[in-house]
Motif scaffolding. Sequence first.
Motif, mmCIF file in Angstrom:
data_model
loop_
_atom_site.group_PDB
_atom_site.id
_atom_site.type_symbol
_atom_site.label_atom_id
_atom_site.label_comp_id
_atom_site.label_asym_id
_atom_site.label_seq_id
_atom_site.Cartn_x
_atom_site.Cartn_y
_atom_site.Cartn_z
ATOM 1 N N ALA A 23 0.835 -1.205 0.000
ATOM 2 C CA ALA A 23 0.000 0.000 0.000
ATOM 3 C C ALA A 23 0.871 1.257 0.000
ATOM 4 O O ALA A 23 0.620 2.197 -0.746
ATOM 5 C CB ALA A 23 -0.926 0.000 1.222
ATOM 6 N N ARG A 24 1.922 1.258 0.833
ATOM 7 C CA ARG A 24 2.809 2.437 0.879
ATOM 8 C C ARG A 24 3.418 2.698 -0.501
ATOM 9 O O ARG A 24 3.487 3.834 -0.952
ATOM 10 C CB ARG A 24 3.910 2.241 1.928
ATOM 11 N N GLU A 26 2.240 1.685 -3.446
ATOM 12 C CA GLU A 26 1.196 2.032 -4.422
ATOM 13 C C GLU A 26 0.692 3.472 -4.213
ATOM 14 O O GLU A 26 0.521 4.221 -5.173
ATOM 15 C CB GLU A 26 0.040 1.033 -4.282
ATOM 16 N N PHE A 27 0.493 3.867 -2.960
ATOM 17 C CA PHE A 27 0.043 5.242 -2.687
ATOM 18 C C PHE A 27 1.111 6.245 -3.122
ATOM 19 O O PHE A 27 0.798 7.305 -3.672
ATOM 20 C CB PHE A 27 -0.293 5.424 -1.207
ATOM 21 N N TYR A 32 -3.234 9.127 -3.578
ATOM 22 C CA TYR A 32 -4.372 8.543 -2.865
ATOM 23 C C TYR A 32 -5.509 8.244 -3.834
ATOM 24 O O TYR A 32 -6.128 7.185 -3.769
ATOM 25 C CB TYR A 32 -4.838 9.515 -1.774
ATOM 26 N N ALA A 35 -4.515 5.222 -6.452
ATOM 27 C CA ALA A 35 -4.283 3.871 -5.924
ATOM 28 C C ALA A 35 -5.617 3.144 -5.753
ATOM 29 O O ALA A 35 -6.650 3.773 -5.508
ATOM 30 C CB ALA A 35 -3.561 3.949 -4.584
ATOM 31 N N LYS A 58 -10.235 1.647 1.176
ATOM 32 C CA LYS A 58 -9.001 2.350 0.847
ATOM 33 C C LYS A 58 -8.598 3.331 1.944
ATOM 34 O O LYS A 58 -7.419 3.466 2.266
ATOM 35 C CB LYS A 58 -9.151 3.074 -0.496
ATOM 36 N N GLU A 59 -9.591 4.030 2.503
ATOM 37 C CA GLU A 59 -9.252 5.031 3.523
ATOM 38 C C GLU A 59 -8.601 4.376 4.748
ATOM 39 O O GLU A 59 -7.564 4.838 5.237
ATOM 40 C CB GLU A 59 -10.491 5.809 3.945
ATOM 41 N N PHE A 62 -5.165 3.275 3.960
ATOM 42 C CA PHE A 62 -4.251 4.420 3.915
ATOM 43 C C PHE A 62 -3.863 4.857 5.327
ATOM 44 O O PHE A 62 -2.676 5.083 5.624
ATOM 45 C CB PHE A 62 -4.918 5.587 3.171
ATOM 46 N N MET A 124 0.002 12.802 -1.997
ATOM 47 C CA MET A 124 -0.800 11.873 -1.195
ATOM 48 C C MET A 124 -1.564 12.615 -0.117
ATOM 49 O O MET A 124 -2.744 12.383 0.100
ATOM 50 C CB MET A 124 0.114 10.862 -0.488
ATOM 51 N N PHE A 128 -5.561 12.972 0.174
ATOM 52 C CA PHE A 128 -6.189 12.413 1.376
ATOM 53 C C PHE A 128 -6.970 13.493 2.138
ATOM 54 O O PHE A 128 -8.118 13.288 2.535
ATOM 55 C CB PHE A 128 -5.124 11.780 2.273
#
Lengths: 206, 206
Positions: A23-24, A26-27, A32, A35, A58-59, A62, A124, A128
């Motif tokens: 995830a890190r 991809e973000f 945000y 991804a 997703k949230e 993240f 990001m 976000f």
Amino acid sequence: MTRARPGRRPGAPDTKGDILTAARTEFAAKGYDGASMRGIAARAGVDASLVHHYFRGKEKLFLAAMEIPFDPEVIAERVEGGPLATVGERAARTFFEIWGDPDRQGPLLAVLRSAMSHPDAARMLREFVTRSILSRVLLAFEGVPDAPLRAEAMVSHLIGVAIARYVVQLEPIASASDDEIVALIGPALQTYVDKALATKGLAAED
Amino acid sequence: MTRARPGRRPGAPDTKGDILTAARTEFAAKGYDGASMRGIAARAGVDASLVHHYFRGKEKLFLAAMEIPFDPEVIAERVEGGPLATVGERAARTFFEIWGDPDRQGPLLAVLRSAMSHPDAARMLREFVTRSILSRVLLAFEGVPDAPLRAEAMVSHLIGVAIARYVVQLEPIASASDDEIVALIGPALQTYVDKALATKGLAAED
């Protein structure tokens, strides 16, 4: 790379850790907005349903991956949970309750530091904040002209005070109590709502 | 280490560059308050009178060494140069005129980034802002209760908006014109003076 976790058997798969690492990456690569749960699952080599199982959406993924120590839903509830006439005070109180917690201050500063130095991290954070925080908080600003601009000015003010207090440690603002800070900053934040309503000949209702 | 400068003969001594390098080291080691012209001269291996000749005083040397692209005296004149009833607007206008200049934005962000990541740099910035900017700006706040706290809240707000606009690039605040930003932020900054005077039953005079 998997991180060893307490209680995990050596060599046992750390699926959750693999997902967070994926995830890190991809973000950072796609931001945000860009991804996706599916893309993160593919990168971690697991099924997308497993990612949903662990992180719900997703949230939440993240927040876990970036170690963000608050829930935007809770913030939005606090900001919305009262009259528009006291939204400045509530925003300041909510913000400094979170930042005043030593366990949460470190991770928050890490996010801010990273955004200051890396354009990917800034993007990001921007996406976000826009999707997860501002879009929710704005629900409380019904009828306020230029609400997005004004909400961003309020958030900017709070971030600036956090930097003055916790990073630059300017005195006397750094040593003021949270109550003093809320009493100081709340009315300035409130101006953003009150001035906007005044242009429409309205006042925030108590 | 000396830096080659255009027009300088190879191998010719770069005394000014040596002094700037020594100043950066000395300010980082001792902070703005602890560093002295004499100590910097000793570190550069030159006579203190030469440091004074080139840079006039510690503040000018600090501005040159840190590549800070504004003069605190000029800022103070702008903030003081008008009635207290419009100090918020003047502070916002002065701030965004400087930050809006692309040639100055880079060095300013570098100072901020450095302070975010290095405690020594944060201390330097704190001491410089306190001695060089706040102490002068406060002269404009005569009779305002809690003036230091309020001036720091104003500066914090401006820094926060700079981060939102130039680093995180939140929209719509990033794309708003400087005039829109001054009209937006000025009244919130003004609150810090007006609320303080109101507690004394006074109003800022036009």
